[in-house]
Design a protein around this motif. Sequence first.
Motif, PDB file in Angstrom:
ATOM      1  N   ILE A 264       4.262  12.395  -7.053  1.00  0.00           N
ATOM      2  CA  ILE A 264       5.456  12.648  -6.242  1.00  0.00           C
ATOM      3  C   ILE A 264       5.089  12.746  -4.766  1.00  0.00           C
ATOM      4  O   ILE A 264       5.783  12.203  -3.896  1.00  0.00           O
ATOM      5  CB  ILE A 264       6.177  13.919  -6.722  1.00  0.00           C
ATOM      6  N   GLY A 265       3.985  13.424  -4.468  1.00  0.00           N
ATOM      7  CA  GLY A 265       3.536  13.520  -3.086  1.00  0.00           C
ATOM      8  C   GLY A 265       3.233  12.158  -2.483  1.00  0.00           C
ATOM      9  O   GLY A 265       3.607  11.870  -1.340  1.00  0.00           O
ATOM     10  N   SER A 266       2.562  11.307  -3.256  1.00  0.00           N
ATOM     11  CA  SER A 266       2.258   9.956  -2.766  1.00  0.00           C
ATOM     12  C   SER A 266       3.531   9.143  -2.573  1.00  0.00           C
ATOM     13  O   SER A 266       3.668   8.401  -1.590  1.00  0.00           O
ATOM     14  CB  SER A 266       1.327   9.238  -3.757  1.00  0.00           C
ATOM     15  N   ALA A 267       4.461   9.284  -3.508  1.00  0.00           N
ATOM     16  CA  ALA A 267       5.728   8.558  -3.393  1.00  0.00           C
ATOM     17  C   ALA A 267       6.459   8.942  -2.114  1.00  0.00           C
ATOM     18  O   ALA A 267       6.956   8.080  -1.367  1.00  0.00           O
ATOM     19  CB  ALA A 267       6.605   8.843  -4.616  1.00  0.00           C
ATOM     20  N   ARG A 268       6.518  10.228  -1.834  1.00  0.00           N
ATOM     21  CA  ARG A 268       7.230  10.695  -0.645  1.00  0.00           C
ATOM     22  C   ARG A 268       6.520  10.276   0.639  1.00  0.00           C
ATOM     23  O   ARG A 268       7.175  10.007   1.662  1.00  0.00           O
ATOM     24  CB  ARG A 268       7.390  12.209  -0.717  1.00  0.00           C
ATOM     25  N   ALA A 269       5.197  10.176   0.599  1.00  0.00           N
ATOM     26  CA  ALA A 269       4.461   9.722   1.777  1.00  0.00           C
ATOM     27  C   ALA A 269       4.815   8.272   2.112  1.00  0.00           C
ATOM     28  O   ALA A 269       4.974   7.913   3.287  1.00  0.00           O
ATOM     29  CB  ALA A 269       2.958   9.867   1.537  1.00  0.00           C
ATOM     30  N   HIS A 270       4.952   7.444   1.082  1.00  0.00           N
ATOM     31  CA  HIS A 270       5.342   6.051   1.319  1.00  0.00           C
ATOM     32  C   HIS A 270       6.766   5.974   1.881  1.00  0.00           C
ATOM     33  O   HIS A 270       7.050   5.133   2.748  1.00  0.00           O
ATOM     34  CB  HIS A 270       5.227   5.241   0.025  1.00  0.00           C
ATOM     35  N   LEU A 271       7.644   6.835   1.396  1.00  0.00           N
ATOM     36  CA  LEU A 271       9.008   6.855   1.940  1.00  0.00           C
ATOM     37  C   LEU A 271       9.009   7.230   3.416  1.00  0.00           C
ATOM     38  O   LEU A 271       9.746   6.652   4.216  1.00  0.00           O
ATOM     39  CB  LEU A 271       9.871   7.862   1.171  1.00  0.00           C
ATOM     40  N   VAL A 274       8.373   4.423   5.766  1.00  0.00           N
ATOM     41  CA  VAL A 274       9.483   3.489   5.960  1.00  0.00           C
ATOM     42  C   VAL A 274      10.647   4.125   6.724  1.00  0.00           C
ATOM     43  O   VAL A 274      11.175   3.543   7.679  1.00  0.00           O
ATOM     44  CB  VAL A 274       9.994   2.967   4.602  1.00  0.00           C
ATOM     45  N   PHE A 275      11.050   5.332   6.324  1.00  0.00           N
ATOM     46  CA  PHE A 275      12.281   5.930   6.835  1.00  0.00           C
ATOM     47  C   PHE A 275      12.064   7.108   7.781  1.00  0.00           C
ATOM     48  O   PHE A 275      13.036   7.608   8.365  1.00  0.00           O
ATOM     49  CB  PHE A 275      13.153   6.417   5.662  1.00  0.00           C
ATOM     50  N   GLY A 276      10.836   7.578   7.902  1.00  0.00           N
ATOM     51  CA  GLY A 276      10.593   8.782   8.665  1.00  0.00           C
ATOM     52  C   GLY A 276      10.775  10.016   7.798  1.00  0.00           C
ATOM     53  O   GLY A 276      11.139   9.926   6.620  1.00  0.00           O
ATOM     54  N   LEU A 281      16.557   9.385   0.762  1.00  0.00           N
ATOM     55  CA  LEU A 281      15.852   9.105  -0.487  1.00  0.00           C
ATOM     56  C   LEU A 281      14.802  10.174  -0.775  1.00  0.00           C
ATOM     57  O   LEU A 281      14.610  10.587  -1.926  1.00  0.00           O
ATOM     58  CB  LEU A 281      15.211   7.716  -0.421  1.00  0.00           C
ATOM     59  N   ASP A 282      14.147  10.658   0.264  1.00  0.00           N
ATOM     60  CA  ASP A 282      13.182  11.736   0.087  1.00  0.00           C
ATOM     61  C   ASP A 282      13.869  12.989  -0.448  1.00  0.00           C
ATOM     62  O   ASP A 282      13.352  13.665  -1.353  1.00  0.00           O
ATOM     63  CB  ASP A 282      12.493  12.047   1.417  1.00  0.00           C
ATOM     64  N   ALA A 283      15.045  13.320   0.090  1.00  0.00           N
ATOM     65  CA  ALA A 283      15.779  14.498  -0.383  1.00  0.00           C
ATOM     66  C   ALA A 283      16.185  14.344  -1.842  1.00  0.00           C
ATOM     67  O   ALA A 283      16.132  15.304  -2.632  1.00  0.00           O
ATOM     68  CB  ALA A 283      17.008  14.723   0.487  1.00  0.00           C
ATOM     69  N   LEU A 284      16.570  13.129  -2.229  1.00  0.00           N
ATOM     70  CA  LEU A 284      16.945  12.873  -3.617  1.00  0.00           C
ATOM     71  C   LEU A 284      15.757  13.074  -4.549  1.00  0.00           C
ATOM     72  O   LEU A 284      15.869  13.733  -5.591  1.00  0.00           O
ATOM     73  CB  LEU A 284      17.487  11.451  -3.754  1.00  0.00           C
TER      74      LEU A 284
END
Length: 310
Positions: A264-271, A274-276, A281-284
């Motif tokens: 999950i941490g890695s996923a959010r880092a990639h987001l 892209v989006f800052g 999407l990060d909040a979701l």
Amino acid sequence: MSPSPDGPNSDLLVRIEARLADLVPVVLAGQQGLEAAMRDSLLAPGKRLRPLIAAIVAQDLGGPLEAALDAGCAVEMVHAASLILDDLPCMDDAALRRGRPAIHRGHGEDVAVLASIALLTEAFAVLARIEGLAPERRSAAVGVLASAVGSLGLVGGQYQDLRGGRGARSAQDMADANGRKTGALFLSAVELGAIVAGATPGQRANLCAFAGELGLAFQLLDDLLDLSADPAAIGKDVGRDAGKSTVVALVGVERTQRLVERHIGSARAHLETVFGAGSRLDALIEALAVSGRALADAAARPLEQEGARR
């Protein structure tokens, strides 16, 4: 692990539900039984995470929402079709799905197979006729979803699980199968959103990496919930992984929970790339992670108590 119906994406969820209802395939006269099976599968209460992801990715990259909704709903149709097949007696032999009888239990195995095929094929038709999207983008979208479903995606992952799941497997082999079974449709959701918005190659690469990490996290959470969760709480059968080689069986509950957090941490880092920081999407994903942690902790608690008594 469902998004809140009154949360920040509530309006988007309403539009997704309405569009899914519109997209239920038309049937021949007198075949209401087939239509009922498709409606029960596609419109059963669910997270709608895949169409949400596709729509948010497209919107936040400046793409048209209507096209993104159809693209995301096409992914949801494939997801619904895959769940019908996954529950069949020749696969997982499940009785419960999304809090309701599995489609083959409610409508018969023959109708369940036909409903799955109809939903699957209609998903590609939906992509092929998206209005306002250039022909080359529609073609690219069809190719993305075909790759997600085929022998290198969902089908390949399911075969790996069916034929190799009862034997010894390495962590890498399990991650590969999980990536194809669970990650493939997350990957197609972000790719379709990116195609609709005309994302750059760098943005697409980070979104694909996000989807891969998210798919692995969700499959590990699913494995944790299968241990001892209440079927009524998660809406499907539990204990289906007994005797199978899973990451939980290989490394234990605590380490699996740490792996979930890492993915999950890695996923959010990639987001964030892209989006800052603090994107929609990060909040979701964070909201879903909080809900998933609570369910997984509740499922693991009886096992921990049993271990303490030994």
